[in-house]
Structures are given as structure tokens and as C-alpha cells.
Design a protein around this motif. Structure first.
Motif, mmCIF file in Angstrom:
data_model
loop_
_atom_site.group_PDB
_atom_site.id
_atom_site.type_symbol
_atom_site.label_atom_id
_atom_site.label_comp_id
_atom_site.label_asym_id
_atom_site.label_seq_id
_atom_site.Cartn_x
_atom_site.Cartn_y
_atom_site.Cartn_z
ATOM 1 N N PHE A 1 0.820 -1.211 0.000
ATOM 2 C CA PHE A 1 0.000 0.000 0.000
ATOM 3 C C PHE A 1 0.857 1.265 0.000
ATOM 4 C CE2 PHE A 1 -2.185 3.350 2.480
ATOM 5 C CZ PHE A 1 -3.215 3.613 1.603
ATOM 6 N N PHE A 2 1.937 1.269 0.768
ATOM 7 C CA PHE A 2 2.738 2.478 0.920
ATOM 8 C C PHE A 2 3.813 2.639 -0.158
ATOM 9 C CE2 PHE A 2 1.144 2.034 5.322
ATOM 10 C CZ PHE A 2 0.574 3.291 5.458
ATOM 11 N N VAL A 3 4.496 1.567 -0.507
ATOM 12 C CA VAL A 3 5.612 1.690 -1.460
ATOM 13 C C VAL A 3 5.555 0.644 -2.566
ATOM 14 C CG1 VAL A 3 7.172 2.765 0.207
ATOM 15 C CG2 VAL A 3 7.106 0.279 0.034
ATOM 16 N N GLY A 4 4.402 0.056 -2.771
ATOM 17 C CA GLY A 4 4.277 -1.007 -3.760
ATOM 18 C C GLY A 4 4.231 -0.503 -5.186
ATOM 19 N N TYR A 5 4.194 -1.440 -6.110
ATOM 20 C CA TYR A 5 4.130 -1.146 -7.549
ATOM 21 C C TYR A 5 2.705 -0.732 -7.908
ATOM 22 C CZ TYR A 5 4.220 -2.066 -12.593
ATOM 23 O OH TYR A 5 4.112 -1.964 -13.960
ATOM 24 N N GLU A 6 2.567 0.352 -8.648
ATOM 25 C CA GLU A 6 1.255 0.881 -8.990
ATOM 26 C C GLU A 6 0.937 0.643 -10.461
ATOM 27 O OE1 GLU A 6 -1.285 5.092 -8.852
ATOM 28 O OE2 GLU A 6 0.706 4.947 -7.924
ATOM 29 N N ALA A 7 -0.303 0.238 -10.721
ATOM 30 C CA ALA A 7 -0.760 0.036 -12.102
ATOM 31 C C ALA A 7 -2.264 0.227 -12.146
ATOM 32 C CB ALA A 7 -0.388 -1.369 -12.589
ATOM 33 N N ASN A 8 -2.739 0.915 -13.171
ATOM 34 C CA ASN A 8 -4.171 1.144 -13.385
ATOM 35 C C ASN A 8 -4.845 1.799 -12.177
ATOM 36 O OD1 ASN A 8 -4.029 -0.083 -15.957
ATOM 37 N ND2 ASN A 8 -4.250 -2.116 -15.030
ATOM 38 N N ARG B 1 -1.120 -2.364 -5.436
ATOM 39 C CA ARG B 1 -1.370 -3.638 -4.757
ATOM 40 C C ARG B 1 -0.311 -4.702 -5.034
ATOM 41 N NH1 ARG B 1 -6.716 -5.014 -8.419
ATOM 42 N NH2 ARG B 1 -7.227 -2.877 -7.789
ATOM 43 N N TRP B 2 0.804 -4.334 -5.660
ATOM 44 C CA TRP B 2 1.838 -5.303 -6.004
ATOM 45 C C TRP B 2 3.176 -4.938 -5.359
ATOM 46 C CZ3 TRP B 2 -1.649 -3.356 -9.517
ATOM 47 C CH2 TRP B 2 -2.531 -4.285 -10.107
#
Length: 371
Positions: A93-100, A104-105
Motif C-alpha cells: 500500500f505504501f511503497v508497492g508497484y502501482e498500475a491502473n 497492490r503489487w
């Protein structure tokens, strides 16, 4: 030494070949469907079915490891695993991979881990462990549900904030299904039912984002925006309907191969199958798929202890509800909420989590005669 050999022989004697064969059949059909969904491939390095095949091989390797460890060990490890998955959700949530628009990754370089997928299995293990330890004969009161409600609420909120409404909804469904299975007092049903309706109204007014509300409105009236928000549902229904009775044939589906059908290798993978194999082929596949889940319930009924029963039931109910929601979504009976069809939709985190679930079922089956 003789005792060890005797135990090993007994475990092998109780190896469930029916479960394994059904699992192999479903995985083979799903992999061939992914090949069709990504046909013609642009390059082998980026083709979904190649990646899925690698995940599948790794999943079966995990399967073999898990069946060698007594599932009773999960009673000790469930809370450390629960804390670990919460940390992973927070990290995503804080530093994860973002897409669309969603974060959540966790990018591991060779693999993008989606912690919300194993979180679903961890919730099954955690709730099974709690209800196995805290057995109540005459039904659980609301006070006795405080701990499982809190245990469910924390990952539910972390996943909802990503935002990932579909997976958060699955966390809630796991709790509801497993809690009903262990029985509640009548007063508890009434209180929780009232609370659920109140929360649903509150969520619609204050929690759901505009695009999430739009998905629900699109589900009710997809024809109002056929080239926009209603496009996915309409194209999916066209693909399934165009398959007719026997389908257009393998690799002959036009909706998928001409790129009319969006997300055809993920959320709408089964629409590709429906177009190519038709109504009869879909019935055969779903017959095998749900017989696999029925066999899982048979394993639950014959488990050696309460924990095994609850654990097997939880695994089956997790896969069952995801499958039902995905299929109804594809047919236009539910809004698009991003729930994959286990074993069929492309996705490493989902596939590995599902394989862990079937490994747990095999584990319970192999140890049903142990005391």
C-alpha cells in the motif's frame, strides 16, 4: 527406522489420485485456453501462457513440499503467517508497484507479488485455526465473534484501501461462509445481518469510489454506454453467445483473436473458452471443475479432526466463490469486480495461492487416518 517407513508407506497409500488427476485436467485445459487467448503470440518472452506454465511448474513443486508437512503445523504457524501477510499488504500500500490506479503489487524483479492473493488463503487458515480452538456447541454469540471480526477486518481494510474492492469482498465472503459453517446464535444472525445492510449503504455513500459505483451501474444497464464502461460486459456476453452449442473451434474465436474482448487472458479468460467450445464444452469443463470442488468437500467431511474439516471447507469455499463470481461476471449477471477464475485466469499470485490450497486438501486427505 521401521516406524518412519511405515508412516511413509501409509501416507503414500492414502495419496489422493482422484484429486491430482482432476487438478491436472483442469490445469491442462486452462493452459491451452491461455494459449488461445494470447494467440498469435507477439514473442515467447512476454506470452502469458509461457509465464503461466512456469508458475504452474513452481506451483506443483510447492504442492509436493506442502503435502510432506503435517497440516497440524499450521495451528502453530498461522498467526506468524497472518502478521507477515499484514506487513506485506502494508508495504504494498505504501511503497508497492502501482498500475491502473491501484497500488497492490510488490515488485520482486522476476515476479510481481500481489499480497492480497495469499492473504485470502491466510484468512482461511487463521479462521479455521481460531474456530478449531474455540469450539462452541450451541452457536457463537456476537461477543465470541469479536476476535475473528478483528482478524478479518484488518486485512479487509488494507486491501480496500489499495483499492481492490473485489479481493476485499472475498475476504468478507470467507469470513461469512466459515462463520455460518460453524453455526451462530439466532440473535447473532439478526445483528450481523442488520450491520451488513447498514455498512453496505454507508459504503455506497462514503467509501466506494466513482469508478466502482460506475461498474455497478454499468452492470445494471451496460447498453447505456456500449463503447465505454459497458464495453467489457457486452463483448463478453457476445463472445459466450457466439459460441453457440458446440463453439467455433480451438483458436477460431473471433471476439478474442480480433481483440474485441478485453482482458481475455485474465478476468475474461472463460469467455474465450465459451466462444471456442460452446455451451456443451463449457458444461463439460465446469462439470470437471466443480466436481474437483465437490471432491474437496468430500475430503473435508472425512478429515480426522475439526481443524482439518474447517481448513478443507475454507479452501473449497474460497475457490468456489471466486469461480462463481467470475463466471456470473462474464455472463453479465454480476458487475466487473476483478475476481479471477482460479487456475484459469492468468496471474502468478492467484495461481500459486490456489495450488497451495489444493496442496492443503491433499495434505488433509493423506492424513485422515492418523491419530
Amino acid at each position: 527406522m521401521k516406524d518412519i517407513l511405515r508412516i511413509d508407506r501409509r501416507l503414500l497409500a492414502n495419496f489422493d489420485f482422484v484429486l491430482l488427476i482432476l487438478l491436472l485436467v483442469v490445469c491442462a485445459a486452462a493452459l491451452s485456453n491461455l494459449y488461445s487467448a494470447s494467440y498469435p503470440p507477439k514473442s515467447l518472452a512476454t506470452t502469458p501462457y509461457i509465464k503461466q506454465a512456469i508458475f504452474l511448474l513452481f506451483g506443483f513443486a510447492m504442492f509436493l513440499v506442502i503435502v510432506c508437512i503435517d497440516y497440524q503445523e499450521l495451528l502453530f504457524w498461522n498467526y506468524p503467517m497472518y502478521v507477515l501477510v499484514l506487513l506485506l499488504l502494508a508495504f504494498a500500500f505504501f511503497v508497492g508497484y502501482e498500475a491502473n490506479g491501484s497500488q497492490r503489487w510488490i515488485n520482486l524483479g522476476f515476479f510481481k507479488l500481489q499480497p492480497s492473493e495469499p492473504a485470502k488463503m491466510i484468512m482461511v487458515i487463521t479462521l479455521a485455526s481460531y474456530y478449531a480452538r474455540k469450539e462452541v456447541i450451541d452457536g457463537y454469540s456476537l461477543k465470541q465473534l469479536v476476535v475473528p471480526l478483528v482478524l478479518t477486518g484488518i486485512p479487509f481494510l488494507l486491501i480496500l484501501l489499495q483499492p481492490d474492492l473485489g479481493t476485499a469482498m472475498m475476504i468478507a465472503i470467507i469470513f461469512v461462509s466459515m462463520t455460518i459453517f460453524v453455526r451462530l446464535k439466532l440473535s447473532t444472525y439478526m445483528i450481523l445481518g442488520t450491520a451488513a445492510v447498514t455498512l453496505a449503504v454507508f459504503a455506497w455513500e462514503k467509501v466506494l469510489k466513482p469508478y466502482q459505483k460506475q461498474r455497478i451501474q454499468t452492470f445494471l444497464h451496460p447498453e447505456d454506454d456500449p463503447m465505454g464502461n459497458g464495453y467489457q460486459i457486452l463483448q463478453s456476453k457476445i463472445a459466450v453467445g457466439s459460441g453457440g452449442k458446440f463453439g467455433k473451434g480451438y483458436l477460431e474465436g473471433t471476439q478474442g483473436h480480433l481483440h474485441f474482448l478485453p482482458e481475455r487472458h485474465t478476468d475474461f479468460a472463460f469467455a474465450v473458452w465459451g466462444e471456442e467450445w460452446g455451451f456443451v464444452g463449457s458444461l463439460i469443463f465446469l462439470g470437471v471443475y466443480f466436481f474437483l470442488l465437490i471432491w474437496g468437500l468430500y475430503i473435508a467431511m472425512n478429515a480426522r479432526d475439526r481443524f482439518g474439516v474447517l481448513l478443507a471447507f475454507g479452501v473449497v469455499i474460497l475457490i468456489f466463490w471466486q469461480a462463481v463470481i467470475n463466471i456470473l461476471m462474464i455472463l453479465g449477471f454480476l458487475p466487473v469486480v476483478g475476481i479471477p477464475l482460479p487456475l484459469v485466469s492468468y496471474g502468478g499470485s492467484s495461481l500459486l495461492t490456489t495450488m497451495i490450497g489444493f496442496a492443503i486438501l491433499m495434505n488433509i486427505r493423506m492424513r485422515r487416518f492418523q491419530i
